[in-house]
Design a protein around this motif. Structure first.
Motif, PDB file in Angstrom:
ATOM      1  N   SER A 183      -4.973   0.484  -2.031  1.00 28.65           N
ATOM      2  CA  SER A 183      -4.723   1.876  -2.448  1.00 28.65           C
ATOM      3  C   SER A 183      -4.596   2.811  -1.265  1.00 28.65           C
ATOM      4  O   SER A 183      -5.010   2.507  -0.140  1.00 28.65           O
ATOM      5  CB  SER A 183      -5.848   2.362  -3.365  1.00 28.65           C
TER       6      SER A 183
ATOM      7  N   ALA B   7      -3.605  -1.554 -11.364  1.00 19.52           N
ATOM      8  CA  ALA B   7      -4.184  -2.830 -10.943  1.00 19.52           C
ATOM      9  C   ALA B   7      -4.746  -3.595 -12.136  1.00 19.52           C
ATOM     10  O   ALA B   7      -4.537  -4.807 -12.275  1.00 19.52           O
ATOM     11  CB  ALA B   7      -5.276  -2.586  -9.907  1.00 19.52           C
TER      12      ALA B   7
ATOM     13  N   TYR C 153       2.999   2.503  -6.943  1.00 19.63           N
ATOM     14  CA  TYR C 153       2.039   1.406  -7.127  1.00 19.63           C
ATOM     15  C   TYR C 153       2.653   0.335  -8.042  1.00 19.63           C
ATOM     16  O   TYR C 153       2.549  -0.867  -7.774  1.00 19.63           O
ATOM     17  CB  TYR C 153       0.744   1.919  -7.735  1.00 19.63           C
TER      18      TYR C 153
ATOM     19  N   PHE D  92      -3.042  -5.990  -2.899  1.00 22.16           N
ATOM     20  CA  PHE D  92      -2.786  -4.620  -3.365  1.00 22.16           C
ATOM     21  C   PHE D  92      -3.842  -3.688  -2.778  1.00 22.16           C
ATOM     22  O   PHE D  92      -5.043  -3.887  -2.991  1.00 22.16           O
ATOM     23  CB  PHE D  92      -2.842  -4.626  -4.893  1.00 22.16           C
TER      24      PHE D  92
ATOM     25  N   LEU E  43       5.328  -1.667  -6.174  1.00 19.11           N
ATOM     26  CA  LEU E  43       4.791  -2.671  -5.253  1.00 19.11           C
ATOM     27  C   LEU E  43       4.507  -3.991  -5.971  1.00 19.11           C
ATOM     28  O   LEU E  43       4.742  -5.075  -5.431  1.00 19.11           O
ATOM     29  CB  LEU E  43       3.507  -2.159  -4.591  1.00 19.11           C
ATOM     30  N   ILE E  44       4.000  -3.887  -7.205  1.00 19.00           N
ATOM     31  CA  ILE E  44       3.623  -5.088  -7.950  1.00 19.00           C
ATOM     32  C   ILE E  44       4.813  -5.718  -8.671  1.00 19.00           C
ATOM     33  O   ILE E  44       5.039  -6.926  -8.588  1.00 19.00           O
ATOM     34  CB  ILE E  44       2.504  -4.753  -8.955  1.00 19.00           C
TER      35      ILE E  44
ATOM     36  N   THR F 135       0.838  -1.192   0.000  1.00 20.24           N
ATOM     37  CA  THR F 135       0.000   0.000   0.000  1.00 20.24           C
ATOM     38  C   THR F 135       0.878   1.249   0.000  1.00 20.24           C
ATOM     39  O   THR F 135       2.102   1.181   0.132  1.00 20.24           O
ATOM     40  CB  THR F 135      -0.944   0.016   1.222  1.00 20.24           C
TER      41      THR F 135
ATOM     42  N   MET G 206      -4.306  -7.308 -10.882  1.00 23.86           N
ATOM     43  CA  MET G 206      -4.264  -7.415  -9.427  1.00 23.86           C
ATOM     44  C   MET G 206      -5.552  -6.818  -8.867  1.00 23.86           C
ATOM     45  O   MET G 206      -5.960  -5.720  -9.261  1.00 23.86           O
ATOM     46  CB  MET G 206      -3.065  -6.646  -8.866  1.00 23.86           C
TER      47      MET G 206
ATOM     48  N   LEU H 260      -7.586  -4.660  -6.633  1.00 22.44           N
ATOM     49  CA  LEU H 260      -7.317  -3.480  -5.821  1.00 22.44           C
ATOM     50  C   LEU H 260      -8.329  -3.396  -4.690  1.00 22.44           C
ATOM     51  O   LEU H 260      -9.531  -3.258  -4.932  1.00 22.44           O
ATOM     52  CB  LEU H 260      -7.385  -2.216  -6.676  1.00 22.44           C
TER      53      LEU H 260
END
Length: 405
Positions: A119, A133, A105, A117, A108-109, A44, A138, A140
């Motif tokens: 926000s 996402a 973001y 995941f 992170l992925i 996050t 992914m 969200l």
């Protein structure tokens, strides 16, 4: 922008552990998996500085509290693995910048390979998470980005956890206006999806009742001076003045209202119902005395909690954990954790679409301290967790809120 210039660093409840495959994939572009180390990585962002810090940080603290609680109890139970898994929170400071948030973001992925995941606060910082996402397939977990345009039937990779879609927020406010036949309503709102959708709903419901706002004006989200607007509204002699904005807008609006000699019998703003301590600290109790708002937990208590801590339990444990009195955004962050937890307890598999299907399964069947959790199964928008209208009143130096509709 990569890690350079990011004030925050990865935050974890455990030492950073390498994940090895063996217990099934969470799917998504990252192909992140739960491994022998029994760790689920939740990624996050938070805003430690900038325009959204006052809302983002308490929401983040609420999510961290949930991580603390579940790890203290041995982790979350994952149905697909048949065992409890510890949770590791990986988080970075986006400084309230959408550009920084976009990069982080993605990080992170693609670099941290998170399994879940989540926000950052609000519609502005969530807006850039949605395409990321979707691109990486992914799911969200959208904590509080309530913009109507975020939710479409062709995107299964989003679930709104802790607030209704913003177009539904004014249902109670419209009812209040119509039932009391307030024929002279003035509206000022920020030109962003969050506030525009509320203005549109209120105006539409008023129109259906034969009412038209006497003043309806959009301003930039960065607006910090409302003196001219308030002067223009004063000349209309309204029955009620409604300002839809973010916390900084509400603060500026109420500050200018207090500084001028305006005679409005009813004034509504959003965030005194979520962050009352912030408004008292910056403006004093008199500034919100008599103000109408949407009251939220812990100002109001949701009855019949069936999942997670009750409000009383949450207040006691959160205060012990953080040494702070909880507000709604602490509740919202904790509630997001609960929805993640229930998802993992329910999902038969570990693909991102398995997780999404699990949310549909328990939607409408659990009640948390934040209210009835229910989403639109087609697009992931929250339709439960209704917001009433309340009024702040100061009596003997103490502020209390009364639900009026």
């Amino acid at each position: 922008m990569g890690r350079k210039g990011v004030l925050g660093t990865a935050v974890s409840t455990l030492a950073v552990l390498g994940l090895v495959s063996g217990c099934g994939s969470f799917g998504g572009g990252s192909q992140a998996s739960v491994g022998a180390s029994n760790v689920i990585k939740i990624g996050t962002l938070y805003a430690k500085s900038g325009a959204f810090a006052t809302s983002s940080m308490p929401e983040y603290e609420g999510l961290k509290f949930w991580v603390h609680q579940v790890n203290k109890d041995g982790g979350v139970f994952v149905k697909a693995t048949g065992k409890r898994e510890k949770v590791q929170l990986v988080a970075y400071n986006d400084q309230s910048s959408t550009q920084t948030a976009t990069n982080l973001y993605n990080q992170l992925i693609t670099q941290d390979h998170v399994n879940i995941f989540v926000s950052d606060f609000g519609s502005v910082l969530t807006s850039v998470a949605i395409p990321v996402a979707k691109e990486h397939k992914m799911l969200l977990f959208d904590q509080s980005g309530t913009g109507v345009s975020f939710f479409s039937n062709n995107n299964p990779y989003i679930v709104l956890t802790s607030l209704r879609s913003s177009a539904l927020w004014p249902d109670s406010l419209a009812k209040y206006v119509i039932q009391r036949n307030l024929t002279k309503v003035a509206i000022v709102y920020d030109s962003n999806d969050f506030d525009q959708s509320q203005e549109a709903t209120l105006k539409s419901k008023m129109k259906s009742a034969g009412l038209t706002p006497i003043y309806d004006h959009a301003v930039s989200t960065s607006t910090s001076n409302y003196s001219v607007i308030l002067h223009d509204i004063q000349e209309k002699h309204p029955d009620m003045v409604i300002e839809f904005g973010y916390p900084n807008n509400d603060l500026a609006f109420l500050q200018d209202l207090r500084a001028g000699s305006y005679n409005f019998s009813k004034v509504f703003t959003i965030f005194p119902g979520q962050l009352p301590a912030l408004f008292v600290k910056n403006l004093g109790k008199k500034a919100i005395d008599g103000t109408y708002t949407y009251p939220t937990p812990p100002l109001i208590k949701e009855p019949g909690v069936t999942y997670g801590l009750s409000l009383q339990e949450f207040e006691t444990k959160f205060q012990s954990y953080s040494k702070q009195t909880p507000n709604f955004l602490n509740v919202a962050g904790y509630n997001t954790g609960l929805i993640v937890e229930k998802t993992l307890e329910t999902a038969k598999g570990l693909s991102q679409l398995d997780l999404r299907q699990a949310v549909n399964q328990f939607s409408g069947k659990i009640r948390t301290l934040d209210g009835n959790f229910q989403i639109n199964p087609e697009n992931g928008a929250q339709v439960g967790e209704a917001l009433p209208v309340g009024k702040w009143t100061e009596v003997g130096g103490k502020l209390t809120i009364q639900v009026v509709d």
